[in-house]
Design a protein around this motif. Structure first.
Motif, PDB file in Angstrom:
ATOM      1  N   GLN A   1       0.840  -1.196   0.000  1.00 36.83           N
ATOM      2  CA  GLN A   1       0.000   0.000   0.000  1.00 36.83           C
ATOM      3  C   GLN A   1       0.871   1.241   0.000  1.00 36.83           C
ATOM      4  N   ASN A   2       0.329   2.329  -0.549  1.00 33.87           N
ATOM      5  CA  ASN A   2       0.987   3.632  -0.518  1.00 33.87           C
ATOM      6  C   ASN A   2       0.288   4.460   0.556  1.00 33.87           C
ATOM      7  N   ILE A   3       0.958   4.647   1.681  1.00 34.12           N
ATOM      8  CA  ILE A   3       0.379   5.364   2.810  1.00 34.12           C
ATOM      9  C   ILE A   3       1.232   6.587   3.084  1.00 34.12           C
ATOM     10  N   ASP A   4       0.642   7.762   2.928  1.00 32.74           N
ATOM     11  CA  ASP A   4       1.329   9.042   3.154  1.00 32.74           C
ATOM     12  C   ASP A   4       2.627   9.122   2.356  1.00 32.74           C
TER      13      ASP A   4
ATOM     14  N   ARG B   1       4.553   6.790   1.486  1.00 38.24           N
ATOM     15  CA  ARG B   1       5.493   5.734   1.864  1.00 38.24           C
ATOM     16  C   ARG B   1       4.908   4.390   1.465  1.00 38.24           C
ATOM     17  N   ILE B   2       5.715   3.552   0.835  1.00 38.19           N
ATOM     18  CA  ILE B   2       5.239   2.234   0.401  1.00 38.19           C
ATOM     19  C   ILE B   2       5.395   1.245   1.559  1.00 38.19           C
ATOM     20  N   VAL B   3       4.291   0.669   1.948  1.00 33.95           N
ATOM     21  CA  VAL B   3       4.298  -0.373   2.975  1.00 33.95           C
ATOM     22  C   VAL B   3       4.241  -1.704   2.240  1.00 33.95           C
ATOM     23  N   PRO B   4       5.270  -2.555   2.396  1.00 30.28           N
ATOM     24  CA  PRO B   4       5.287  -3.819   1.656  1.00 30.28           C
ATOM     25  C   PRO B   4       4.135  -4.741   2.047  1.00 30.28           C
ATOM     26  N   GLY B   5       3.820  -5.664   1.159  1.00 33.16           N
ATOM     27  CA  GLY B   5       2.795  -6.649   1.460  1.00 33.16           C
ATOM     28  C   GLY B   5       3.217  -7.516   2.632  1.00 33.16           C
ATOM     29  N   HIS B   6       2.251  -7.944   3.412  1.00 30.11           N
ATOM     30  CA  HIS B   6       2.560  -8.760   4.581  1.00 30.11           C
ATOM     31  C   HIS B   6       1.346  -9.617   4.941  1.00 30.11           C
ATOM     32  N   PHE B   7       1.545 -10.533   5.857  1.00 27.89           N
ATOM     33  CA  PHE B   7       0.477 -11.414   6.318  1.00 27.89           C
ATOM     34  C   PHE B   7       0.045 -10.977   7.708  1.00 27.89           C
ATOM     35  N   VAL B   8      -1.250 -11.020   7.944  1.00 23.01           N
ATOM     36  CA  VAL B   8      -1.805 -10.705   9.265  1.00 23.01           C
ATOM     37  C   VAL B   8      -2.709 -11.872   9.671  1.00 23.01           C
ATOM     38  N   PRO B   9      -2.892 -12.076  10.970  1.00 25.92           N
ATOM     39  CA  PRO B   9      -3.803 -13.140  11.403  1.00 25.92           C
ATOM     40  C   PRO B   9      -5.211 -12.889  10.868  1.00 25.92           C
ATOM     41  N   ALA B  10      -5.882 -13.923  10.439  1.00 29.28           N
ATOM     42  CA  ALA B  10      -7.216 -13.800   9.849  1.00 29.28           C
ATOM     43  C   ALA B  10      -8.238 -13.354  10.877  1.00 29.28           C
ATOM     44  N   GLU B  11      -7.970 -13.554  12.173  1.00 29.65           N
ATOM     45  CA  GLU B  11      -8.920 -13.162  13.211  1.00 29.65           C
ATOM     46  C   GLU B  11      -9.022 -11.647  13.329  1.00 29.65           C
TER      47      GLU B  11
ATOM     48  N   GLU C   1     -10.668  -6.694   9.415  1.00 29.25           N
ATOM     49  CA  GLU C   1     -10.047  -6.244   8.162  1.00 29.25           C
ATOM     50  C   GLU C   1      -9.681  -4.771   8.230  1.00 29.25           C
ATOM     51  N   ASP C   2     -10.448  -3.970   8.960  1.00 33.13           N
ATOM     52  CA  ASP C   2     -10.134  -2.540   9.045  1.00 33.13           C
ATOM     53  C   ASP C   2      -8.897  -2.272   9.885  1.00 33.13           C
ATOM     54  N   SER C   3      -8.549  -3.168  10.810  1.00 30.05           N
ATOM     55  CA  SER C   3      -7.382  -2.934  11.658  1.00 30.05           C
ATOM     56  C   SER C   3      -6.088  -3.122  10.882  1.00 30.05           C
ATOM     57  N   ALA C   4      -6.091  -3.908   9.817  1.00 31.62           N
ATOM     58  CA  ALA C   4      -4.889  -4.129   9.024  1.00 31.62           C
ATOM     59  C   ALA C   4      -4.626  -2.973   8.078  1.00 31.62           C
ATOM     60  N   GLU C   5      -5.672  -2.242   7.732  1.00 30.93           N
ATOM     61  CA  GLU C   5      -5.519  -1.121   6.817  1.00 30.93           C
ATOM     62  C   GLU C   5      -5.749   0.164   7.594  1.00 30.93           C
ATOM     63  N   PRO C   6      -4.814   1.126   7.518  1.00 31.14           N
ATOM     64  CA  PRO C   6      -4.976   2.369   8.265  1.00 31.14           C
ATOM     65  C   PRO C   6      -6.135   3.193   7.719  1.00 31.14           C
ATOM     66  N   THR C   7      -6.797   3.874   8.629  1.00 29.14           N
ATOM     67  CA  THR C   7      -7.905   4.759   8.235  1.00 29.14           C
ATOM     68  C   THR C   7      -7.586   6.161   8.663  1.00 29.14           C
ATOM     69  N   GLY C   8      -8.288   7.116   8.143  1.00 30.62           N
ATOM     70  CA  GLY C   8      -8.057   8.517   8.495  1.00 30.62           C
ATOM     71  C   GLY C   8      -8.830   8.953   9.708  1.00 30.62           C
ATOM     72  N   GLU C   9      -9.466   8.034  10.446  1.00 28.49           N
ATOM     73  CA  GLU C   9     -10.279   8.385  11.589  1.00 28.49           C
ATOM     74  C   GLU C   9      -9.461   8.933  12.748  1.00 28.49           C
ATOM     75  N   ASP C  10      -8.172   8.592  12.835  1.00 28.41           N
ATOM     76  CA  ASP C  10      -7.346   9.075  13.927  1.00 28.41           C
ATOM     77  C   ASP C  10      -7.089  10.566  13.812  1.00 28.41           C
ATOM     78  N   ASP C  11      -7.097  11.103  12.618  1.00 25.16           N
ATOM     79  CA  ASP C  11      -6.810  12.516  12.395  1.00 25.16           C
ATOM     80  C   ASP C  11      -8.053  13.393  12.576  1.00 25.16           C
ATOM     81  N   ALA C  12      -9.222  12.807  12.641  1.00 21.82           N
ATOM     82  CA  ALA C  12     -10.455  13.583  12.742  1.00 21.82           C
ATOM     83  C   ALA C  12     -10.600  14.156  14.150  1.00 21.82           C
TER      84      ALA C  12
END
Length: 105
Positions: free
Chosen positions: A74-77, A79-89, A92-103
């Motif tokens: 992903q291209n975040i700000d 900066r390229i964040v390489p592909g990676h594996f996350v636990p399936a549990e 899905e929103d926790s693995a991808e950053p959202t703009g809610e923290d800046d609001a």
């Protein structure tokens, strides 16, 4: 794929190259045109097989395991964040950053 092919070809030709370098640097002059082709080819084939096994093992160690989900690069700000594996549990929103923290809250 071409990188792996080039690595395999280089690992096969390495014993020939090392023998030629040794022959040039050696003070003892062997018979002209004498080259232990069969031995060098066997060493090259063995090295190519070992290299192939090492590449397979390294590739398998980077693969995901059961119960994991792949997150693509992903291209975040800027900066390229390489592909990676996350636990399936994980949600899905926790693995991808959202703009809610800046609001503002």
């Amino acid at each position: 794929m071409i990188r792996i092919t080039l690595i395999e070809i280089a690992s096969f030709l390495l014993p020939f190259a090392l023998f030629m370098i040794w022959q040039r640097l050696s003070t003892r002059r062997p018979e002209a045109g004498r080259l232990p082709t069969l031995r060098l080819a066997a060493a090259g084939a063995g090295l190519a097989v070992v290299t192939m096994l090492v590449l397979v093992i390294l590739d398998a160690s980077r693969a995901g395991h059961e119960g994991e989900r792949y997150v693509p690069p992903q291209n975040i700000d800027g900066r390229i964040v390489p592909g990676h594996f996350v636990p399936a549990e994980d949600d899905e929103d926790s693995a991808e950053p959202t703009g809610e923290d800046d609001a503002p809250q």
